[in-house]
Scaffold this active site. Structure first.
Site, PDB file in Angstrom:
ATOM      1  N   ARG A  90      -2.210 -30.192   3.114  1.00  0.00           N
ATOM      2  CA  ARG A  90      -1.786 -31.356   1.977  1.00  0.00           C
ATOM      3  C   ARG A  90      -0.669 -31.944   2.395  1.00  0.00           C
ATOM      4  O   ARG A  90       0.275 -32.445   1.680  1.00  0.00           O
ATOM      5  CB  ARG A  90      -1.398 -30.262   0.837  1.00  0.00           C
ATOM      6  N   ASP A 122      -6.557 -27.607  -2.770  1.00  0.00           N
ATOM      7  CA  ASP A 122      -6.805 -29.049  -3.392  1.00  0.00           C
ATOM      8  C   ASP A 122      -5.942 -30.084  -2.778  1.00  0.00           C
ATOM      9  O   ASP A 122      -5.918 -31.214  -3.258  1.00  0.00           O
ATOM     10  CB  ASP A 122      -6.596 -28.912  -4.838  1.00  0.00           C
ATOM     11  N   ARG A 180       4.911 -27.722  15.721  1.00  0.00           N
ATOM     12  CA  ARG A 180       5.331 -26.206  15.338  1.00  0.00           C
ATOM     13  C   ARG A 180       4.591 -25.382  16.555  1.00  0.00           C
ATOM     14  O   ARG A 180       4.234 -25.814  17.480  1.00  0.00           O
ATOM     15  CB  ARG A 180       4.070 -25.960  14.177  1.00  0.00           C
ATOM     16  N   ASP A 249       3.393 -20.954  12.573  1.00  0.00           N
ATOM     17  CA  ASP A 249       3.090 -22.439  11.873  1.00  0.00           C
ATOM     18  C   ASP A 249       4.087 -22.947  11.534  1.00  0.00           C
ATOM     19  O   ASP A 249       4.325 -24.210  11.116  1.00  0.00           O
ATOM     20  CB  ASP A 249       1.738 -22.430  11.172  1.00  0.00           C
TER      21      ASP A 249
HETATM   22  P1  AMP Z   1       2.488 -23.057   3.963  1.00  0.00           P
HETATM   23  O1  AMP Z   1       2.693 -21.443   3.557  1.00  0.00           O
HETATM   24  O2  AMP Z   1       2.937 -23.891   2.847  1.00  0.00           O
HETATM   25  O3  AMP Z   1       3.097 -23.398   5.127  1.00  0.00           O
HETATM   26  O4  AMP Z   1       1.024 -23.640   4.100  1.00  0.00           O
HETATM   27  C1  AMP Z   1       0.145 -22.739   4.969  1.00  0.00           C
HETATM   28  C2  AMP Z   1      -1.121 -23.438   5.051  1.00  0.00           C
HETATM   29  O5  AMP Z   1      -1.998 -23.706   3.879  1.00  0.00           O
HETATM   30  C3  AMP Z   1      -0.752 -24.802   5.856  1.00  0.00           C
HETATM   31  O6  AMP Z   1      -2.034 -25.171   6.779  1.00  0.00           O
HETATM   32  C4  AMP Z   1      -1.067 -25.521   4.485  1.00  0.00           C
HETATM   33  O7  AMP Z   1      -1.351 -26.951   4.873  1.00  0.00           O
HETATM   34  C5  AMP Z   1      -1.925 -24.968   3.717  1.00  0.00           C
HETATM   35  N1  AMP Z   1      -2.093 -25.439   2.164  1.00  0.00           N
HETATM   36  C6  AMP Z   1      -0.938 -24.962   1.315  1.00  0.00           C
HETATM   37  N2  AMP Z   1      -1.246 -25.433   0.038  1.00  0.00           N
HETATM   38  C7  AMP Z   1      -2.235 -25.972   0.088  1.00  0.00           C
HETATM   39  C8  AMP Z   1      -3.172 -26.793  -0.720  1.00  0.00           C
HETATM   40  N3  AMP Z   1      -2.632 -26.952  -1.953  1.00  0.00           N
HETATM   41  N4  AMP Z   1      -4.129 -27.345  -0.543  1.00  0.00           N
HETATM   42  C9  AMP Z   1      -4.424 -27.401   0.716  1.00  0.00           C
HETATM   43  N5  AMP Z   1      -3.870 -26.879   1.687  1.00  0.00           N
HETATM   44  C10 AMP Z   1      -2.848 -26.029   1.528  1.00  0.00           C
HETATM   45 MG    MG Z   2       3.379 -24.157   6.676  1.00  0.00          MG
END
Ligand code: AMP
Ligand code: MG
Length: 484
Positions: A90, A122, A180, A249
């Protein structure tokens, strides 16, 4: 007058497997909610003459600035210990902006719609979580902790469906890059040796250009990144910060704090503090952070082995030496940091003993971590709500003797302590209150007032009333959420 964008996009010169070209999702009713003029100035950008409607279009991605070439980046990562393919699900890097002092920054939209890496997500973000990232990144900046910055929050006018319906928003995030540990893991798992070398060379030239002539660049990169993360975690622990989701990541090669979605601050001193709702086993608890940083570095090291030595065993040993050195180096750095918090000019056996005693007292009493250091420096200003006991009094007496005997006395110690000990941190209950009023009711008065308070964390003159008290029981129930 022009805004001053100066894009020079280099990441997309890597092979196309490293990214996908994407366009932001159009926002139906764009509205600019926050604009960070402090950060804009640092970037050499001036939005003061821009039309508000144009800014709303800009910061929701409806109209991209000249020179922007939006991409989403591919990466993988170990989430809670398990390898997964990820990528910007996203987020979209609209380009790399060069500031007037020639520093390079990724300008990234977060919450701007689906990308090829979205999986079942989404691609959207709630106003609440983007305001949260904005607030915390500003707080970290003023606490003098390396972190990605937030340039703007703009509302899309479109709903985002979570447990309930939220207003949608886009955060414009600024970081020295979004490379990353997981970017290297992605390349190591899915790409060719040539492509891995391409990423290594790119990273070195972007972040550690002085290593370009080194005869073992990969090993030196590992050492540098290890040093950055060691210092970063020490700094987090100085102010009670818990990142919350230290998956590989979410670990930046540049050593900045990024992706601190479910982060929170520890109030009462308890090393096992963890607030993230998905961190069931408290893997990323306050005091686990150095060990996890080391674990993450070991994963990163694994991706560099072919470039460290052609002989796999030799490469492994060289990498292992760097990883093993992390623990003693961290101890040393942590004691020096605690020494600063206690006004010590050097940390020898007496100071180490004093630090250990204080930690064990704080752990036993679960006293407020931030306030304790303010009280130690200024016992005469101890408010009634701050409970001490005989053990603290004895500890404080010894500290005073040590400061007067082996250091430069109380006044000097107080000056040094004021540099390391914040008076205000983002208290969880205040953060929640400000965010809820802003995102649910559109009332930003508490949000702006908190932002203002957090912009002066080390103010030297403070009154007893400034010592923040957390409502009883609040932290016990407190839960934070990622990616909402
Ligand atoms: P995060 O925990 O925010 O670092 O996200 C972990 C993974 O989930 C990353 O690859 C983000 O891009 C993906 N991600 C988190 N929220 C969304 C969303 N609403 N739609 C699509 N991908 C998401
Ligand atoms: Mg992340």
């Amino acid at each position: 007058m022009s805004i001053g964008w100066n894009f020079d996009n280099t990441y997309q010169k890597l092979s196309s497997d490293f990214y996908s070209r994407v366009e932001p999702m159009p926002a139906e009713k764009p509205k600019l909610t926050l604009l960070n003029t402090r950060l804009a100035k640092e970037l050499g950008l001036d939005f003061s003459d821009a039309d508000p409607a144009d800014l709303a279009s800009l910061f929701t991605g409806n109209r991209l600035p000249d020179g922007a070439q939006p991409i989403s980046q591919a990466y993988a990562g170990h989430q809670f210990g398990h390898f997964t393919m990820l990528g910007d699900g996203r987020a979209i890097v609209i380009g790399e902006h060069l500031s007037p002092d020639n520093k390079r920054f990724d300008i990234q939209f977060k919450g701007s719609g689906r990308t090829p890496y979205s999986r079942s997500g989404d691609g959207r973000a709630t106003l609440y979580s983007m305001l949260r990232e904005y607030l915390i990144s500003e707080a970290l900046y003023h606490l003098r902790i390396p972190a990605s910055g937030s340039l703007a929050v703009a509302e899309t006018g479109m709903p985002v469906y979570r447990e309930t319906v939220h207003p949608g928003a886009v955060l414009t995030r600024v970081a020295s890059s979004h490379i990353r540990f997981g970017t290297f893991e992605f390349a190591a798992r899915f790409l060719s040796l040539e492509q891995r070398l391409e990423l290594l060379n790119y990273t070195i030239s972007r972040h550690y250009p002085d290593l370009a002539d080194h005869d073992n660049q990969a090993l030196e990169l590992l050492k540098r990144v290890a040093e950055k993360h060691l210092n970063l975690v020490t700094e987090w622990m100085r102010v009670g910060f818990i990142h919350g989701v230290m998956n590989t990541d979410n670990m930046s090669i540049s050593g900045e704090s990024i992706d601190f979605g479910p982060c929170a601050f520890m109030n009462g001193f308890n090393p096992a503090t963890a607030f993230s709702s998905v961190d069931m086993n408290k893997r990323y608890a306050f005091s686990n952070q150095p060990g996890i940083a080391q674990w993450n570095l070991a994963i990163f090291a694994g991706t560099l082995l072919p470039f460290i030595d052609n002989d796999e065993e030799k490469a492994r040993q060289a990498a292992q030496d760097v990883i093993s050195a992390f623990e003693p180096r961290f101890r040393e750095t942590w004691y020096r940091m605690m020494g600063n918090k206690l006004g010590f000019q050097h940390v020898g056996p007496s100071e180490t003993e004093q630090i250990d005693r204080l930690i064990s007292w704080m752990e036993k009493t679960e006293v407020d971590y931030t306030n304790t250091f303010l009280i130690i420096a200024n016992c005469d200003r101890k408010p009634a709500h701050f409970k001490t006991d005989e053990e603290f009094d004895a500890c404080h007496k010894e500290w005073t003797e040590l400061i007067n005997r082996d250091h430069d006395g109380l006044e000097e110690a107080r000056k040094q302590m004021a540099e390391s000990n914040p008076i205000v941190i983002p208290r969880n209950h205040l953060v929640e209150e400000a965010l809820t009023e802003a995102s649910a009711d559109g009332n930003f008065s508490k949000f702006h007032s908190l932002l203002d308070t957090l912009s002066k964390p080390y103010q030297k003159e403070w009154k007893t009333e400034d010592l923040q008290q957390v409502p009883a029981g609040f932290d016990e129930e407190y839960k934070t959420y990622c990616g909402t």
